[in-house]
Design an enzyme around this catalytic site. Structure first.
Site, PDB file in Angstrom:
ATOM      1  N   HIS A 134      21.183  68.031  44.237  1.00 35.59           N
ATOM      2  CA  HIS A 134      19.920  67.285  44.213  1.00 35.59           C
ATOM      3  C   HIS A 134      19.762  66.451  42.943  1.00 35.59           C
ATOM      4  O   HIS A 134      18.906  65.585  42.886  1.00 35.59           O
ATOM      5  CB  HIS A 134      18.732  68.237  44.352  1.00 35.59           C
ATOM      6  CG  HIS A 134      18.747  69.005  45.626  1.00 35.59           C
ATOM      7  ND1 HIS A 134      18.355  68.446  46.825  1.00 35.59           N
ATOM      8  CD2 HIS A 134      19.135  70.269  45.902  1.00 35.59           C
ATOM      9  CE1 HIS A 134      18.489  69.350  47.791  1.00 35.59           C
ATOM     10  NE2 HIS A 134      18.966  70.464  47.246  1.00 35.59           N
ATOM     11  N   TYR A 153      16.491  72.973  40.489  1.00 36.77           N
ATOM     12  CA  TYR A 153      17.453  71.961  40.914  1.00 36.77           C
ATOM     13  C   TYR A 153      18.532  71.668  39.879  1.00 36.77           C
ATOM     14  O   TYR A 153      19.426  70.879  40.133  1.00 36.77           O
ATOM     15  CB  TYR A 153      16.719  70.669  41.263  1.00 36.77           C
ATOM     16  CG  TYR A 153      15.782  70.851  42.424  1.00 36.77           C
ATOM     17  CD1 TYR A 153      16.273  70.990  43.716  1.00 36.77           C
ATOM     18  CD2 TYR A 153      14.413  70.914  42.227  1.00 36.77           C
ATOM     19  CE1 TYR A 153      15.413  71.171  44.781  1.00 36.77           C
ATOM     20  CE2 TYR A 153      13.549  71.090  43.282  1.00 36.77           C
ATOM     21  CZ  TYR A 153      14.054  71.222  44.564  1.00 36.77           C
ATOM     22  OH  TYR A 153      13.203  71.401  45.625  1.00 36.77           O
TER      23      TYR A 153
END
Length: 64
Positions: free
Chosen positions: A22, A17
């Site tokens: 995110h 990520y």
């Protein structure tokens, strides 16, 4: 005396990520901490380990 302000920036752990949408919330509070001279620590908060940084912003205490 005013209560501290709290700014929450969510993110997901792990390389998968990193630098993705995110983690934009954490990236924003990380930038704020660096600009305001704060350092993140990992204290126990409400029974959980949570990254926090205490800073002064516009004359007020803030927790990121």
């Amino acid at each position: 005396m005013d209560s501290p302000r709290i700014v929450i920036g969510l993110g997901n752990p792990g390389a998968r990520y990193r630098s993705t949408r995110h983690n934009i919330g954490f990236e924003v509070v990380d930038l704020l901490a660096r600009r305001l001279g704060g350092r993140f620590r990992l204290p126990l908060l409400l029974g959980r380990r949570v990254w926090t940084a205490r800073v002064r912003c516009a004359g007020r205490d803030c927790v990121l």
